[in-house]
Design a protein around this motif. Structure first.
Motif, PDB file in Angstrom:
ATOM      1  N   ILE A 111      -8.875  30.958 -52.836  1.00 14.35           N
ATOM      2  CA  ILE A 111      -7.488  31.083 -53.259  1.00 14.35           C
ATOM      3  C   ILE A 111      -6.702  31.617 -52.071  1.00 14.35           C
ATOM      4  O   ILE A 111      -6.906  32.761 -51.650  1.00 14.35           O
ATOM      5  CB  ILE A 111      -7.360  32.015 -54.476  1.00 14.35           C
ATOM      6  N   ALA A 112      -5.837  30.788 -51.492  1.00 19.08           N
ATOM      7  CA  ALA A 112      -5.150  31.073 -50.221  1.00 19.08           C
ATOM      8  C   ALA A 112      -6.196  31.137 -49.113  1.00 19.08           C
ATOM      9  O   ALA A 112      -7.307  30.628 -49.260  1.00 19.08           O
ATOM     10  CB  ALA A 112      -4.280  32.309 -50.323  1.00 19.08           C
ATOM     11  N   SER A 113      -5.869  31.756 -47.988  1.00 23.85           N
ATOM     12  CA  SER A 113      -6.724  31.588 -46.814  1.00 23.85           C
ATOM     13  C   SER A 113      -7.951  32.488 -46.821  1.00 23.85           C
ATOM     14  O   SER A 113      -8.007  33.520 -47.492  1.00 23.85           O
ATOM     15  CB  SER A 113      -5.924  31.840 -45.533  1.00 23.85           C
ATOM     16  N   CYS A 114      -8.946  32.049 -46.046  1.00 18.66           N
ATOM     17  CA  CYS A 114     -10.164  32.810 -45.797  1.00 18.66           C
ATOM     18  C   CYS A 114     -10.515  32.604 -44.326  1.00 18.66           C
ATOM     19  O   CYS A 114      -9.752  31.999 -43.581  1.00 18.66           O
ATOM     20  CB  CYS A 114     -11.294  32.359 -46.714  1.00 18.66           C
ATOM     21  N   ASP A 115     -11.676  33.095 -43.888  1.00 18.23           N
ATOM     22  CA  ASP A 115     -12.043  32.881 -42.485  1.00 18.23           C
ATOM     23  C   ASP A 115     -12.218  31.401 -42.173  1.00 18.23           C
ATOM     24  O   ASP A 115     -11.921  30.957 -41.055  1.00 18.23           O
ATOM     25  CB  ASP A 115     -13.290  33.679 -42.101  1.00 18.23           C
ATOM     26  N   PHE A 116     -12.689  30.616 -43.153  1.00 16.37           N
ATOM     27  CA  PHE A 116     -12.822  29.178 -42.939  1.00 16.37           C
ATOM     28  C   PHE A 116     -11.553  28.438 -43.361  1.00 16.37           C
ATOM     29  O   PHE A 116     -11.573  27.465 -44.109  1.00 16.37           O
ATOM     30  CB  PHE A 116     -14.075  28.635 -43.613  1.00 16.37           C
ATOM     31  N   SER A 117     -10.434  28.961 -42.864  1.00 20.68           N
ATOM     32  CA  SER A 117      -9.137  28.306 -42.916  1.00 20.68           C
ATOM     33  C   SER A 117      -8.650  28.153 -41.480  1.00 20.68           C
ATOM     34  O   SER A 117      -9.207  28.758 -40.554  1.00 20.68           O
ATOM     35  CB  SER A 117      -8.130  29.152 -43.715  1.00 20.68           C
ATOM     36  N   LEU A 118      -7.620  27.367 -41.309  1.00 18.95           N
ATOM     37  CA  LEU A 118      -7.098  27.137 -39.960  1.00 18.95           C
ATOM     38  C   LEU A 118      -6.172  28.268 -39.515  1.00 18.95           C
ATOM     39  O   LEU A 118      -6.056  28.551 -38.323  1.00 18.95           O
ATOM     40  CB  LEU A 118      -6.366  25.798 -39.912  1.00 18.95           C
ATOM     41  N   THR A 119      -5.503  28.916 -40.486  1.00 16.91           N
ATOM     42  CA  THR A 119      -4.602  30.038 -40.213  1.00 16.91           C
ATOM     43  C   THR A 119      -4.635  30.983 -41.407  1.00 16.91           C
ATOM     44  O   THR A 119      -5.208  30.662 -42.452  1.00 16.91           O
ATOM     45  CB  THR A 119      -3.148  29.557 -40.019  1.00 16.91           C
ATOM     46  N   ASN A 120      -3.980  32.126 -41.265  1.00 21.10           N
ATOM     47  CA  ASN A 120      -3.758  33.015 -42.410  1.00 21.10           C
ATOM     48  C   ASN A 120      -2.592  32.482 -43.236  1.00 21.10           C
ATOM     49  O   ASN A 120      -1.566  32.092 -42.683  1.00 21.10           O
ATOM     50  CB  ASN A 120      -3.393  34.423 -41.946  1.00 21.10           C
TER      51      ASN A 120
END
Length: 499
Positions: A111-120
């Motif tokens: 839900i929303a970003s995590c470390d395996f996202s491209l950005t915060n």
């Protein structure tokens, strides 16, 4: 007198013949993945050898009902799929969700970003907007949502999704940051609303959320990437008095809230608080756990403790992966070799260092899944489904390994031995299967068995040793002699109506 002796002799002959009569042959299908090169290969002939050990199935002895087995949708995985050709995108989705593939049945997403996202990023950017009037999941529309929709389109039986936030919107926290900090009590109500709006937004996209965890890893992650700290008492207060009642009031009471969502070694303290009494337990559907406490120990006593604390609730592994490693590209041998190290190899305290030796990735996966299924865990979810040759993308550069590795620049795909390991379980042990009893005479083999809703039985075994094993598999009065290669995983299917 002679007639009596003759009759007695005949009786003895018939008795011996009856006792030594060959047992009926058990009809099975056998699939094997091995260090020697098998990849879910169907085995129809077994080399002759002395069979001294047995695996005896006990279908009348039942344990937990399986919720599902699968992996996770992350922005990292989804963004990589967008960079591949349509042919390779479809190939990967089919491999995970199609009838010819792994048939994943239980999944997770962030839900929303995590470390395996491209950005915060967060879905609620306006500080002080406690009603979340500008809530938006637009960040997910380019990649994450399309990946989930593609999977739903090819999955015949469908799959359930557990969704987890790594943090609340930063403005709701005491440190006003994505990393670390605590949710301020004055925003408990707004954060509960955040979940409700997320469920609605995804449902509008045609994606149903089956379960939630209040936060990923409430102990934190060393303040490295998105995180938010909860104690067992704080999380239970949030679930009992805010999240649970909010979902119930909004007609979402069927959503399954799974508490904790971190390593197994800390589970006792959490379930003691979560399931303290009827009020604290009311809105918890179960407990979520991770595997990062050890590279070999699956903590059976802790799992049994959690189950016994509340036997009717879920106990689901929601995350595990080969962490702190850059993937090896097209090197099957590495995945079977004791060369991988995890975070604890470098960072564990002296007292815990013994829990983090080098390990073989395939063995770690198979050992853990079998160990979990044999100790009341009803669901097992892998982490990223797809990563690149670097082990990302990951905004924090927290490199890890996935079952499928891709080279998007050259449009290439590598199905690692971990992928085939997952299929040994997910394709053949289906939702609502019952784990059944197994008696084995060879302690070096790890074995689990499940009876599927269609009546078929799936037996999965791991031979970590360097010697092939011969054994007899027995169900009721039927038996068959089978050989499992050295360093191999086997799934043995006993079809319906073999009696």
């Amino acid at each position: 007198m002679k007639i009596f002796k003759y009759s007695l002799c005949l009786l003895l002959v018939f008795t011996i013949m009856s006792c030594t009569k060959k047992q009926d042959t058990l009809v099975v299908e056998v699939y094997e993945t091995s260090a020697s090169g098998n990849q879910l290969t169907k085995i129809t002939e077994f080399p002759k050898g002395e069979t001294v050990d047995t695996i005896h199935l006990l279908p009348e002895k039942t344990f937990q009902k399986i919720t599902g087995i699968g992996g996770s949708f992350t922005e990292s995985s989804a963004s990589l799929l967008q960079r591949l050709s349509k042919e390779n995108r479809d190939k990967i989705i089919e491999a995970y969700f199609g009838e010819t593939g792994a048939r994943y049945s239980l999944t997770r997403t962030h839900i929303a970003s995590c470390d395996f996202s491209l950005t915060n990023y967060t879905y609620a950017t306006d500080e002080g907007d406690v009603e979340l009037t500008n809530f938006s999941i637009d960040e997910d529309r380019d990649d994450l949502i399309p990946m989930i929709k593609d999977a739903l389109a090819v999955s015949k039986d469908g799959f359930n999704i557990v969704a987890s936030p790594w943090t609340a919107p930063p403005w709701m926290k005491d440190n006003k940051a994505y990393v670390g900090g605590k949710l301020l009590p004055e925003y408990y109500e707004s954060f509960a609303l955040y979940f409700s709006k997320y469920i609605d937004a995804y449902k509008t996209e045609g994606i149903d959320i089956w379960g939630l965890t209040p936060v990923n890893e409430p102990h934190g992650n060393g303040n490295n990437w998105e995180s938010m700290h909860f104690s067992p008492e704080e999380e239970t207060d949030f679930v009992q008095n805010y999240l649970g009642p909010k979902l119930e009031a909004d007609g979402k009471g069927a959503i399954n809230i799974l508490g904790y969502d971190q390593n197994r070694a800390g589970i006792k303290e959490w379930v003691d608080v979560m399931y303290k009494d009827e009020a604290s337990s009311k809105y918890y559907a179960g407990t979520a756990i991770h595997w990062y406490e050890s590279t070999y120990d699956y903590f059976p006593e802790d799992l049994q403790y959690a189950h016994n604390k509340s036997p009717d609730k879920y106990l689901i592994e929601t995350e595990g992966c080969v962490d702190s490693e850059i993937p090896k590209w097209r090197d099957d041998e590495w995945y079977w070799s004791k060369e991988a190290t995890d975070w604890g190899w470098d960072w564990a305290s002296d007292k815990d260092k013994h829990l983090h030796p080098k390990y073989a990735p395939v063995n770690r996966y198979a050992r853990d899944i079998i160990g979990c299924l044999n100790n009341w865990v009803d669901g097992w979810i892998d982490w990223n489904m797809v990563l690149d040759k670097q082990g990302g993308p990951n905004w924090f550069e927290n490199w890890c390994v996935a079952p499928v590795i891709v080279d998007p620049d050259n449009d290439e795909v590598y199905f690692t031995p971990i992928f085939y390991t997952m299929v040994h379980f997910s394709r053949y042990i289906r939702p609502n299967a019952m784990i059944i009893g197994v008696h084995k005479t060879d302690d070096s083999l790890m074995v689990t068995a499940a009876k599927n809703p269609d009546g078929s039985i799936a037996v999965v075994l791991l031979n970590e040793g360097n010697t092939a094993k011969n054994f007899s598999l027995t169900l009721d009065k039927k038996t068959i002699n089978i050989r499992v290669n050295e360093q191999a995983i086997q799934t043995i299917i006993i079809p319906t109506k073999t009696k």
